[in-house]
Design an enzyme around this catalytic site. Structure first.
Site, PDB file in Angstrom:
ATOM      1  CD  GLU A 169      -2.865  -1.122   2.410  1.00 47.43           C
ATOM      2  OE1 GLU A 169      -2.796  -0.145   3.195  1.00 47.43           O
ATOM      3  OE2 GLU A 169      -3.687  -2.043   2.524  1.00 47.43           O
TER       4      GLU A 169
ATOM      5  CB  SER B 174       9.220  -3.224   4.102  1.00 44.98           C
ATOM      6  OG  SER B 174       9.885  -3.301   2.859  1.00 44.98           O
TER       7      SER B 174
ATOM      8  CD  GLN C  51      32.980   1.162 -15.684  1.00 44.59           C
ATOM      9  OE1 GLN C  51      31.866   1.609 -15.405  1.00 44.59           O
ATOM     10  NE2 GLN C  51      34.015   1.931 -15.971  1.00 44.59           N
TER      11      GLN C  51
ATOM     12  N   GLY D 224      31.761  -0.289 -21.726  1.00 43.72           N
ATOM     13  CA  GLY D 224      32.106   1.119 -21.835  1.00 43.72           C
ATOM     14  C   GLY D 224      30.953   1.948 -22.364  1.00 43.72           C
TER      15      GLY D 224
ATOM     16  CD  GLU E 225       7.728 -11.714  -4.863  1.00 43.96           C
ATOM     17  OE1 GLU E 225       7.772 -12.676  -4.076  1.00 43.96           O
ATOM     18  OE2 GLU E 225       7.540 -11.820  -6.081  1.00 43.96           O
ATOM     19  N   GLY E 226      10.137  -7.829  -0.711  1.00 45.99           N
ATOM     20  CA  GLY E 226      11.043  -7.688   0.428  1.00 45.99           C
ATOM     21  C   GLY E 226      12.372  -7.107  -0.005  1.00 45.99           C
TER      22      GLY E 226
END
Length: 408
Positions: free
Chosen positions: A131, A136, A361, A364, A388-389
């Protein structure tokens, strides 16, 4: 009881290769288009339904694999193809797991088929827990479900957010508060049948990654659902609430929360999704490093690149091992005494973020453009440490489990 093994059997290898072929031939060619469109890739979902990937039968076969490796193997291959499209294909599964984890046999048999539809009339489902003020922090949930005893109906009011397939789903599974005094122990899950009066889609979110997956708010205004749509049934709910009240009064052990049971069951699967995305980015970076030349030689000849690739592969394999261990434990009924499910999700999620960043990276400037898929993979990987956490919540779960202390 199936023994833990790192060797897939012939049937599992056949399924893995079949899924890999679908991911390579159908999902990957469509990935860039649907990421740019930020729309549900219905044609791809329909193709998955036609070949049997998007179906109750397929997920049931993988879910009930006695080794526990069916679901993580499937998730890794599909998300290797593309995270956004794959989430559109498997997003219904979280709602299905919610019903499997908490529903009666009749509810499972009645509602899960309606979540998928069939190849000629594809449907999706949504699991609605978060919500605006309760992600969490499930104890802050405000969506209420009030029982109308005269009509044997539950009346739902509230707003859910971050719901995959929210508002476009045929079936919504909604977590709501039935007893506010019990906090997170006073929650229950409800099946909301198709097209109920009072349910509407709120804001559709424009996201950083997984943009082919539909994410939106779900608004519930006096939505009435039949009594038989309470997952597990009212008798079971009343018993659970009574135990929670007794234990709250005596300071005894806690009662499992229905939404948390769903997330516990799905965390290793989310870890497998992250492994798939990380593996995809690693493979692109490896191929690029072997073919890209600078100063007259392939860039993989430089230890700075080669050592990065060595670390990337090591971390991916370690993440997969944690996911497989947790999945095997869940399938064979072994309790997560050290929060192994959260461990697998935490490590795999963080690995996906790190590996995809390293892939950018290594490529590049090319890695920073949409001409190469690692840019999209890096954006997609960010979600694994959030949904989901969050990683912080996984660490909290692990620390509490290991210490037995109410760490905050």
């Amino acid at each position: 009881m199936a023994e833990f093994t790192l060797e897939l059997n012939d049937d599992q290898k056949q399924v893995r290769d079949w899924l890999h072929g679908f991911a390579a031939d159908v999902i990957r060619p469509a990935a860039s288009e649907w990421d740019e469109r930020e729309e549900t890739p219905w044609p791809v979902i329909q193709e998955a339904a036609k070949v049997g990937i998007y179906s109750l039968d397929f997920y049931a076969q993988q879910f009930f694999d006695p080794t526990g490796l069916g679901i993580p193997m499937a998730m890794e291959e599909l998300f290797w193809g593309d995270a956004g499209i794959a989430l559109s294909i498997v997003g219904t599964g979280l709602a299905a797991v919610g019903v499997l984890a908490n529903g009666t046999e009749e509810q499972i048999g009645t509602w899960i088929p309606q979540m998928y539809g069939d190849a000629d009339d594809v449907k999706v489902a949504a699991f609605c827990s978060s919500e605006p003020d309760a992600g969490s922090d499930v104890a802050s949930m405000r969506t209420r479900a009030v029982y109308d005893r005269a009509k044997d109906e539950w009346v739902l009011n509230g707003t859910k957010t971050w719901a995959t397939n929210g508002g476009i789903a045929n079936v919504h599974v909604v977590v709501a508060v039935v007893d506010p005094e019990l906090g997170s122990k006073g929650h229950a899950s409800f099946i909301v049948p198709p097209d109920p009066p009072g349910l509407s889609q709120g804001q559709k979110f424009k996201k950083h990654g997984i943009r082919a997956s539909h994410t939106a708010e779900v608004v519930l205004e006096d939505v009435r659902v039949p009594g038989h749509c309470l997952l597990g049934g009212k008798e079971k709910l009343d018993q659970r609430l009574a135990r929670a009240r007794e234990r709250a009064a005596s300071g005894g052990e806690r009662v499992k929360n229905a939404a948390m049971a769903t997330f516990e069951a799905s965390r290793p699967a989310v870890g497998a999704m992250a492994v798939g995305t990380a593996r995809a980015a690693y493979e692109v970076a490896l191929d690029y490093a072997k073919t890209r030349t600078q100063f007259g030689r392939p860039i993989i000849d430089n230890q700075g690149i080669a050592f990065q690739l060595a670390d990337m592969r090591t971390q991916i394999d370690a993440a997969r091992l944690l996911v497989w261990r947790a999945s095997w434990m869940a399938a064979t009924g072994k309790p997560f005494t050290s929060a192994e499910g959260s461990m697998s999700k935490l490590y795999a999620s963080e690995t996906a973020k790190k590996v995809t960043a390293q892939a950018v990276q290594i490529l590049g400037g090319n890695g920073f453009t949409r001409e190469y898929p690692v840019e999209r993979m890096h954006r997609d990987a960010a979600i694994y440490t959030i949904f989901e956490g969050t990683s912080e919540i996984q660490r909290l779960v692990i620390a509490r489990t290991l210490s037995g202390m109410p760490i905050r």
